[in-house]
Write a protein that holds these residues in place. Structure first.
Motif, PDB file in Angstrom:
ATOM      1  N   GLY A  37      77.043   3.098  60.305  1.00  0.00           N
ATOM      2  CA  GLY A  37      76.142   3.774  59.382  1.00  0.00           C
ATOM      3  C   GLY A  37      76.839   4.418  58.203  1.00  0.00           C
ATOM      4  O   GLY A  37      76.202   5.050  57.364  1.00  0.00           O
ATOM      5  N   GLN A  49      72.632  -1.263  57.384  1.00  0.00           N
ATOM      6  CA  GLN A  49      71.575  -1.690  56.476  1.00  0.00           C
ATOM      7  C   GLN A  49      71.752  -3.151  56.056  1.00  0.00           C
ATOM      8  O   GLN A  49      70.777  -3.898  55.989  1.00  0.00           O
ATOM      9  CB  GLN A  49      71.526  -0.769  55.258  1.00  0.00           C
ATOM     10  CG  GLN A  49      70.982   0.603  55.603  1.00  0.00           C
ATOM     11  CD  GLN A  49      71.182   1.612  54.501  1.00  0.00           C
ATOM     12  OE1 GLN A  49      72.291   1.765  53.985  1.00  0.00           O
ATOM     13  NE2 GLN A  49      70.111   2.294  54.133  1.00  0.00           N
ATOM     14  N   PRO A  82      65.213   1.955  56.913  1.00  0.00           N
ATOM     15  CA  PRO A  82      65.069   3.188  56.129  1.00  0.00           C
ATOM     16  C   PRO A  82      66.264   4.138  56.210  1.00  0.00           C
ATOM     17  O   PRO A  82      66.394   5.025  55.370  1.00  0.00           O
ATOM     18  CB  PRO A  82      63.821   3.839  56.731  1.00  0.00           C
ATOM     19  CG  PRO A  82      63.746   3.295  58.125  1.00  0.00           C
ATOM     20  CD  PRO A  82      64.318   1.915  58.063  1.00  0.00           C
ATOM     21  N   THR A  83      67.112   3.965  57.204  1.00  0.00           N
ATOM     22  CA  THR A  83      68.241   4.882  57.365  1.00  0.00           C
ATOM     23  C   THR A  83      69.557   4.123  57.361  1.00  0.00           C
ATOM     24  O   THR A  83      69.612   2.948  57.718  1.00  0.00           O
ATOM     25  CB  THR A  83      68.133   5.673  58.683  1.00  0.00           C
ATOM     26  OG1 THR A  83      68.165   4.745  59.774  1.00  0.00           O
ATOM     27  CG2 THR A  83      66.853   6.490  58.737  1.00  0.00           C
ATOM     28  N   ALA A  84      70.621   4.814  56.975  1.00  0.00           N
ATOM     29  CA  ALA A  84      71.954   4.210  56.937  1.00  0.00           C
ATOM     30  C   ALA A  84      72.499   3.974  58.337  1.00  0.00           C
ATOM     31  O   ALA A  84      73.260   3.046  58.559  1.00  0.00           O
ATOM     32  CB  ALA A  84      72.912   5.095  56.144  1.00  0.00           C
ATOM     33  N   GLU A  85      72.092   4.810  59.269  1.00  0.00           N
ATOM     34  CA  GLU A  85      72.588   4.734  60.649  1.00  0.00           C
ATOM     35  C   GLU A  85      71.663   3.883  61.518  1.00  0.00           C
ATOM     36  O   GLU A  85      70.440   4.029  61.440  1.00  0.00           O
ATOM     37  CB  GLU A  85      72.623   6.135  61.276  1.00  0.00           C
ATOM     38  CG  GLU A  85      73.687   7.034  60.742  1.00  0.00           C
ATOM     39  CD  GLU A  85      75.060   6.761  61.329  1.00  0.00           C
ATOM     40  OE1 GLU A  85      75.156   6.134  62.409  1.00  0.00           O
ATOM     41  OE2 GLU A  85      76.032   7.157  60.682  1.00  0.00           O
ATOM     42  N   PRO A  87      69.581   3.224  64.790  1.00  0.00           N
ATOM     43  CA  PRO A  87      68.993   4.216  65.691  1.00  0.00           C
ATOM     44  C   PRO A  87      69.772   4.388  66.997  1.00  0.00           C
ATOM     45  O   PRO A  87      69.727   5.452  67.603  1.00  0.00           O
ATOM     46  CB  PRO A  87      67.591   3.677  65.975  1.00  0.00           C
ATOM     47  CG  PRO A  87      67.367   2.555  65.036  1.00  0.00           C
ATOM     48  CD  PRO A  87      68.674   2.147  64.465  1.00  0.00           C
TER      49      PRO A  87
END
Length: 160
Positions: A37, A49, A82-85, A87
């Motif tokens: 991430g 991503q 939606p997030t760099a990391e 889940p």
């Protein structure tokens, strides 16, 4: 071997060949969980991503090719996580599995003599199966190059 058979073999090979590129599998091999991430300075995306974007896009193109009830997804929102990391570690592993599974299905589609590579896809606007297979190969090569670049910038590419 006929010319169309030779074309089919090349199409299947281009989906994961390494002749002039790093392969997807080589590019994602050994990425430490804590780096998935992380964004390199000056870049707008993380390895997660990029990898998830490749999976989503490849899946969408495959779905477009084979699903008579295909539903277009929204660009760019639905094509990027939606997030760099990621889940979880399981999400990372599932993304890799999904990408590889869909790649094999695309290779099967490329080599299926029952698929007219030059036929227009019924739900499309003129796209052919050949175009979509080439699009996957081109898109993958582009983003695999970015994965290698991010890994180099993060110092986690072999020899970096």
């Amino acid at each position: 071997m006929t010319q169309i058979d030779a074309l089919r073999v090349q199409l299947a090979a281009i989906l994961d060949w390494q002749d002039a590129h790093a392969t997807f599998d080589a590019a994602v091999e050994g990425i430490p969980p804590e780096m998935r991430g992380r964004q390199a300075e000056g870049l707008p995306y993380s390895l997660w991503q990029l990898v998830e974007h490749l999976r989503i896009t490849q899946w969408d193109i495959l779905d477009f090719c084979r699903n008579p009830d295909y539903q277009e997804i929204r660009w760019p929102d639905d094509y990027w996580p939606p997030t760099a990391e990621p889940p979880s570690d399981d999400a990372w592993d599932e993304t890799l599995r999904g990408y590889r599974t869909d790649r094999e299905v695309l290779k099967t589609l490329a080599t299926d003599p029952g698929v007219d590579l030059f036929a227009r896809i019924p739900r499309g606007t003129g796209q052919t199966y050949l175009r979509e297979l080439l699009l996957v190969a081109d898109h993958t090569a582009y983003h695999v190059g970015q994965i290698v670049l991010v890994r180099r910038l993060l110092g986690i590419w072999p020899g970096a």
